[in-house]
Design an enzyme around this catalytic site. Sequence first.
Site, PDB file in Angstrom:
ATOM      1  N   CYS A 111       0.881  -1.179  -0.066  1.00 53.60           N
ATOM      2  CA  CYS A 111       0.130  -0.185   0.205  1.00 53.60           C
ATOM      3  C   CYS A 111       0.971   1.252   0.036  1.00 53.60           C
ATOM      4  O   CYS A 111       0.351   2.540  -0.129  1.00 53.60           O
ATOM      5  CB  CYS A 111      -0.945   0.037   1.316  1.00 53.60           C
ATOM      6  SG  CYS A 111      -2.376  -1.340   1.040  1.00 53.60           S
ATOM      7  N   HIS A 252      -3.795   7.010   2.036  1.00 59.64           N
ATOM      8  CA  HIS A 252      -4.097   5.597   1.498  1.00 59.64           C
ATOM      9  C   HIS A 252      -5.359   5.267   2.031  1.00 59.64           C
ATOM     10  O   HIS A 252      -5.712   5.850   3.097  1.00 59.64           O
ATOM     11  CB  HIS A 252      -3.160   4.869   2.070  1.00 59.64           C
ATOM     12  CG  HIS A 252      -3.400   3.309   1.729  1.00 59.64           C
ATOM     13  ND1 HIS A 252      -3.606   2.626   0.598  1.00 59.64           N
ATOM     14  CD2 HIS A 252      -3.491   2.142   2.664  1.00 59.64           C
ATOM     15  CE1 HIS A 252      -3.908   1.316   0.504  1.00 59.64           C
ATOM     16  NE2 HIS A 252      -3.973   0.983   1.710  1.00 59.64           N
ATOM     17  N   ASN A 282     -10.005  -0.593  -1.161  1.00 62.27           N
ATOM     18  CA  ASN A 282      -8.643  -0.484  -1.079  1.00 62.27           C
ATOM     19  C   ASN A 282      -7.933  -1.029  -2.313  1.00 62.27           C
ATOM     20  O   ASN A 282      -7.960  -2.093  -2.472  1.00 62.27           O
ATOM     21  CB  ASN A 282      -8.043  -1.255   0.208  1.00 62.27           C
ATOM     22  CG  ASN A 282      -6.737  -1.165   0.400  1.00 62.27           C
ATOM     23  OD1 ASN A 282      -5.772  -0.352  -0.342  1.00 62.27           O
ATOM     24  ND2 ASN A 282      -6.310  -1.483   1.553  1.00 62.27           N
TER      25      ASN A 282
HETATM   26  O1  UT7 Z   1      -4.016  -1.433   3.141  1.00 60.39           O
HETATM   27  C1  UT7 Z   1      -3.268  -2.230   3.890  1.00 60.39           C
HETATM   28  C2  UT7 Z   1      -3.371  -2.065   5.450  1.00 60.39           C
HETATM   29  N1  UT7 Z   1      -4.478  -2.557   5.798  1.00 60.39           N
HETATM   30  C3  UT7 Z   1      -5.488  -1.873   6.772  1.00 60.39           C
HETATM   31  O2  UT7 Z   1      -4.960  -0.868   7.200  1.00 60.39           O
HETATM   32  C4  UT7 Z   1      -6.447  -2.668   7.197  1.00 60.39           C
HETATM   33  C5  UT7 Z   1      -6.436  -2.532   8.641  1.00 60.39           C
HETATM   34  N2  UT7 Z   1      -7.677  -3.218   9.227  1.00 60.39           N
HETATM   35  C6  UT7 Z   1      -8.717  -2.795   9.228  1.00 60.39           C
HETATM   36  O3  UT7 Z   1      -9.249  -1.890   8.167  1.00 60.39           O
HETATM   37  C7  UT7 Z   1      -9.844  -3.749  10.428  1.00 60.39           C
HETATM   38  O4  UT7 Z   1      -9.063  -4.298  11.250  1.00 60.39           O
HETATM   39  C8  UT7 Z   1     -10.703  -4.503   9.542  1.00 60.39           C
HETATM   40  C9  UT7 Z   1     -11.690  -3.698   8.477  1.00 60.39           C
HETATM   41  C10 UT7 Z   1     -10.011  -5.295   8.563  1.00 60.39           C
HETATM   42  C11 UT7 Z   1     -11.513  -5.191  10.503  1.00 60.39           C
HETATM   43  O5  UT7 Z   1     -12.250  -4.368  11.433  1.00 60.39           O
HETATM   44  P1  UT7 Z   1     -12.233  -4.441  12.789  1.00 60.39           P
HETATM   45  O6  UT7 Z   1     -13.261  -3.434  13.636  1.00 60.39           O
HETATM   46  O7  UT7 Z   1     -10.706  -4.319  13.415  1.00 60.39           O
HETATM   47  O8  UT7 Z   1     -12.871  -5.778  13.198  1.00 60.39           O
HETATM   48  P2  UT7 Z   1     -12.305  -7.052  13.929  1.00 60.39           P
HETATM   49  O9  UT7 Z   1     -11.371  -7.497  13.143  1.00 60.39           O
HETATM   50  O10 UT7 Z   1     -11.859  -6.760  15.472  1.00 60.39           O
HETATM   51  O11 UT7 Z   1     -13.512  -8.067  13.875  1.00 60.39           O
HETATM   52  C12 UT7 Z   1     -14.486  -7.677  14.596  1.00 60.39           C
HETATM   53  C13 UT7 Z   1     -15.544  -8.922  14.398  1.00 60.39           C
HETATM   54  C14 UT7 Z   1     -14.978 -10.181  14.477  1.00 60.39           C
HETATM   55  O12 UT7 Z   1     -16.002 -11.008  15.059  1.00 60.39           O
HETATM   56  P3  UT7 Z   1     -15.899 -11.503  16.465  1.00 60.39           P
HETATM   57  O13 UT7 Z   1     -14.425 -12.397  16.494  1.00 60.39           O
HETATM   58  O14 UT7 Z   1     -15.589 -10.467  17.470  1.00 60.39           O
HETATM   59  O15 UT7 Z   1     -16.958 -12.685  16.780  1.00 60.39           O
HETATM   60  C15 UT7 Z   1     -14.906 -10.598  12.905  1.00 60.39           C
HETATM   61  O16 UT7 Z   1     -14.927 -12.022  12.889  1.00 60.39           O
HETATM   62  O17 UT7 Z   1     -16.158  -8.808  12.966  1.00 60.39           O
HETATM   63  C16 UT7 Z   1     -15.782  -9.829  12.370  1.00 60.39           C
HETATM   64  N3  UT7 Z   1     -15.868  -9.671  10.926  1.00 60.39           N
HETATM   65  C17 UT7 Z   1     -16.764  -9.661  10.051  1.00 60.39           C
HETATM   66  N4  UT7 Z   1     -18.043  -9.617  10.383  1.00 60.39           N
HETATM   67  C18 UT7 Z   1     -18.927  -9.048   9.336  1.00 60.39           C
HETATM   68  C19 UT7 Z   1     -14.702  -9.632  10.146  1.00 60.39           C
HETATM   69  N5  UT7 Z   1     -14.992  -9.610   8.751  1.00 60.39           N
HETATM   70  C20 UT7 Z   1     -16.278  -9.340   8.778  1.00 60.39           C
HETATM   71  C21 UT7 Z   1     -17.002  -9.164   7.810  1.00 60.39           C
HETATM   72  N6  UT7 Z   1     -18.150  -9.059   7.991  1.00 60.39           N
HETATM   73  N7  UT7 Z   1     -16.507  -8.905   6.557  1.00 60.39           N
END
Ligand code: UT7
Length: 328
Positions: A111, A252, A282
């Site tokens: 990225c 980004h 992204n």
């Molecule tokens: O460009 C390269 C760099 N990348 C980034 O900067 C990305 C950085 N990360 C993020 O943007 C975020 O961490 C995500 C968008 C990927 C995830 O958001 P989050 O608020 O950190 O969610 P999380 O990973 O803490 O997950 C919360 C819950 C989990 O369920 P449990 O374990 O609490 O039951 C996930 O399994 O949300 C669940 N989850 C989803 N639910 C519905 C993860 N993906 C999804 C989904 N739909 N697509």
Amino acid sequence: MPAYISSVGHYVPPEVFDNKYFEDKIDTSDEWIRERTGIIERRFATSGATSDLIVPAVQQCLEKRGITAEEIDLILVATITADNNFPSCAATVQRKIGAKNAWGYDISAACSGFMYALATATSMVNAGVVKKALVIGADKMSSILDFTDRNTCILFGDGAGCVLIEHTDDESIGIKDTILHMDGEGGKFLYQIAGGSSKPASLETVENREHFVYQDGKNVYKHAVVGMAEVAVRIMERNNISPSEIAYLVPHQANLRIIDATRQRMGIDYDKVMINIQKYGNTTAGTIPICLSEWYYDKKLKKGDKLILASFGAGFTWGSIYLIWGID
Ligand code: UT7
């Protein structure tokens, strides 16, 4: 005698996939994706390779500048989804656009790839090594997405952006400062497990779905939210730029919440941030040049505008660039 951006171009494929597209394929919802990421839709190319996204972006860029491809000296392609592992995507693009006087290579910084490439081209133009450098950020992320993995497949899109870098005698414009970082300790949080020399492709790697993007989102988020804001603030401070002087933050586009945290740390208003994550998701190396090009062709950029570019991505790699826009 600074290098400056003398033209821009971008291309996204026409096929639009909204959040609802994923709802009957994986356990997710439009609401979750919008709230957690800011993404509403993205583009996926249903045919062609990354170079096919790049060619129209380059054509727009060259046409705007009124030059032919034969006048290009250098092609840098920031990408993690080159058409092939080798030859480089730069060589493929050179052939497709007919830039027969150019040399070039690919830059792998995920990225932050466009930022790394822009810094490299700037140094080469400043040193007089090349006169006209095409700096491209492009990824066909759909080619490495696991459409059964809800943690990753909803985040990304396909697209390409490019800028032309040239020398100018006008000291009031151009690329003024660059801060780039890397921390390989972060590599394990965002990577492609197989397909490289550490784990060559085999029946097993395919069966285990190891050729796709793997991301520990929480860990990447934690580092991104700190890293991007910190480096953007530092470049402001060391160039004595106040928040009110900045025309745009060009971040980004990985997550609207990361963008907003960066904006708040910099002390700038929401309407001074280039945001198109809702339309494209992204696009990895594509996000920043696509923003620059969209805002330019929408006539929202003018000569003299002070811009702060900021990125964070796999590696980890991150950085910030301060430039003064030089074209009307
Ligand atoms: O460009 C390269 C760099 N990348 C980034 O900067 C990305 C950085 N990360 C993020 O943007 C975020 O961490 C995500 C968008 C990927 C995830 O958001 P989050 O608020 O950190 O969610 P999380 O990973 O803490 O997950 C919360 C819950 C989990 O369920 P449990 O374990 O609490 O039951 C996930 O399994 O949300 C669940 N989850 C989803 N639910 C519905 C993860 N993906 C999804 C989904 N739909 N697509």
